[in-house]
Design a protein around this motif. Sequence first.
Motif, PDB file in Angstrom:
ATOM      1  N   GLU A 185      -0.879 -15.022   2.814  1.00  0.00           N
ATOM      2  CA  GLU A 185      -0.095 -14.204   1.895  1.00  0.00           C
ATOM      3  C   GLU A 185      -0.484 -12.734   1.984  1.00  0.00           C
ATOM      4  O   GLU A 185       0.375 -11.847   1.891  1.00  0.00           O
ATOM      5  CB  GLU A 185      -0.296 -14.723   0.463  1.00  0.00           C
ATOM      6  N   LEU A 186      -1.764 -12.476   2.188  1.00  0.00           N
ATOM      7  CA  LEU A 186      -2.221 -11.090   2.252  1.00  0.00           C
ATOM      8  C   LEU A 186      -1.644 -10.374   3.470  1.00  0.00           C
ATOM      9  O   LEU A 186      -1.241  -9.211   3.391  1.00  0.00           O
ATOM     10  CB  LEU A 186      -3.752 -11.052   2.278  1.00  0.00           C
ATOM     11  N   GLU A 187      -1.592 -11.069   4.601  1.00  0.00           N
ATOM     12  CA  GLU A 187      -1.035 -10.450   5.802  1.00  0.00           C
ATOM     13  C   GLU A 187       0.447 -10.117   5.617  1.00  0.00           C
ATOM     14  O   GLU A 187       0.924  -9.071   6.068  1.00  0.00           O
ATOM     15  CB  GLU A 187      -1.215 -11.376   6.994  1.00  0.00           C
ATOM     16  N   ARG A 188       1.165 -11.011   4.975  1.00  0.00           N
ATOM     17  CA  ARG A 188       2.590 -10.758   4.758  1.00  0.00           C
ATOM     18  C   ARG A 188       2.779  -9.539   3.843  1.00  0.00           C
ATOM     19  O   ARG A 188       3.627  -8.674   4.105  1.00  0.00           O
ATOM     20  CB  ARG A 188       3.244 -11.988   4.116  1.00  0.00           C
ATOM     21  N   LEU A 189       1.992  -9.470   2.801  1.00  0.00           N
ATOM     22  CA  LEU A 189       2.110  -8.336   1.883  1.00  0.00           C
ATOM     23  C   LEU A 189       1.727  -7.026   2.566  1.00  0.00           C
ATOM     24  O   LEU A 189       2.367  -5.989   2.362  1.00  0.00           O
ATOM     25  CB  LEU A 189       1.227  -8.570   0.656  1.00  0.00           C
ATOM     26  N   SER A 191       1.960  -6.361   5.808  1.00  0.00           N
ATOM     27  CA  SER A 191       2.998  -5.981   6.769  1.00  0.00           C
ATOM     28  C   SER A 191       4.212  -5.382   6.061  1.00  0.00           C
ATOM     29  O   SER A 191       4.810  -4.400   6.533  1.00  0.00           O
ATOM     30  CB  SER A 191       3.414  -7.196   7.595  1.00  0.00           C
ATOM     31  N   GLU A 192       4.582  -5.955   4.925  1.00  0.00           N
ATOM     32  CA  GLU A 192       5.706  -5.405   4.170  1.00  0.00           C
ATOM     33  C   GLU A 192       5.381  -4.002   3.668  1.00  0.00           C
ATOM     34  O   GLU A 192       6.223  -3.085   3.748  1.00  0.00           O
ATOM     35  CB  GLU A 192       6.047  -6.322   2.995  1.00  0.00           C
ATOM     36  N   ALA A 193       4.175  -3.834   3.170  1.00  0.00           N
ATOM     37  CA  ALA A 193       3.793  -2.511   2.690  1.00  0.00           C
ATOM     38  C   ALA A 193       3.728  -1.502   3.827  1.00  0.00           C
ATOM     39  O   ALA A 193       4.130  -0.338   3.682  1.00  0.00           O
ATOM     40  CB  ALA A 193       2.445  -2.587   1.963  1.00  0.00           C
ATOM     41  N   GLU A 199       8.782   3.540   7.054  1.00  0.00           N
ATOM     42  CA  GLU A 199      10.144   4.016   6.831  1.00  0.00           C
ATOM     43  C   GLU A 199      10.155   5.269   5.960  1.00  0.00           C
ATOM     44  O   GLU A 199      10.909   6.217   6.220  1.00  0.00           O
ATOM     45  CB  GLU A 199      10.977   2.913   6.180  1.00  0.00           C
ATOM     46  N   GLU A 200       9.324   5.276   4.932  1.00  0.00           N
ATOM     47  CA  GLU A 200       9.269   6.464   4.070  1.00  0.00           C
ATOM     48  C   GLU A 200       8.760   7.670   4.842  1.00  0.00           C
ATOM     49  O   GLU A 200       9.256   8.790   4.646  1.00  0.00           O
ATOM     50  CB  GLU A 200       8.369   6.183   2.867  1.00  0.00           C
ATOM     51  N   ALA A 201       7.775   7.459   5.715  1.00  0.00           N
ATOM     52  CA  ALA A 201       7.255   8.574   6.502  1.00  0.00           C
ATOM     53  C   ALA A 201       8.318   9.111   7.462  1.00  0.00           C
ATOM     54  O   ALA A 201       8.440  10.336   7.662  1.00  0.00           O
ATOM     55  CB  ALA A 201       6.014   8.133   7.273  1.00  0.00           C
TER      56      ALA A 201
END
Length: 265
Positions: A185-189, A191-193, A199-201
């Motif tokens: 779960e931590l890896e998925r979170l 990667s999403e972050a 994208e914001e950068a």
Amino acid sequence: RGVALLDTRHGDMARNQEKAQHALNRYIEGRREELQGPKATRPYLASQCDTVPECEKWRLEIVREVGKKVSMIQNEGLAEHKIRDLNDQINKLLREKHHWEKRIKELGGPDYAKSAPRVDEDTSLEVVPGGKGGGYRYFGAAKNLPGVRELFVKEPVSRPKRTRAQIARGVDADYYGYRDDDDGELERLESEAESKLREEAIVQWRAEKGASADEADLASGAGSGRASAYLAHVPLPSEADIEKAILERRKRELMAKYLGSGDSS
């Protein structure tokens, strides 16, 4: 001197007229009481009254007295002892009103304790919770008296300090984060972050540079080609030139080897 004597005479006449008017008022009030009969006084105990209308009459009288005294106690300029006396009188009247309401209910009348609005709901603070008749309340300026405001300040609840053994009970592998990656779960979170931040950068960079999406793609492509290609600032020999130079070098080495050996013989 004559003017002063005249003013003194006028003052004496005015006081005499006031005294006469006061005596006349007392006489008229006395005659009215004689004609109307003695004024009825409220019974000391509510149990002495046996009719509902009479009980309601005395209850209404108490409500009026409470309202009058509550209005008086709102004055912040009153002396402290006067404020305390008024507050005591209001609490006494409220207890008496409760007894009359109880008596009215016993005689079969309405239950004012449930239906009628309380006089002291929004105008007082209860410091000593009471039972049936209510606790002691402070009204108006009495709420700001010395030593009264402190009664309504709630002390913060102090939590007992935990011992070292109690703290160590909750310290395990999860506390140090050793098993955070087991479920994925931590890896998925992460990667999403990471994607969101990237994208914001990119959006921020495009806004700052004013580059369109096509220009950004061209810039990224030129950057990758620049990394793989090598730009030379001097002419470089070709493969044929390199092979020719190697052959010439070997010839010179052989000629030097054999010619050198023939000269020595």
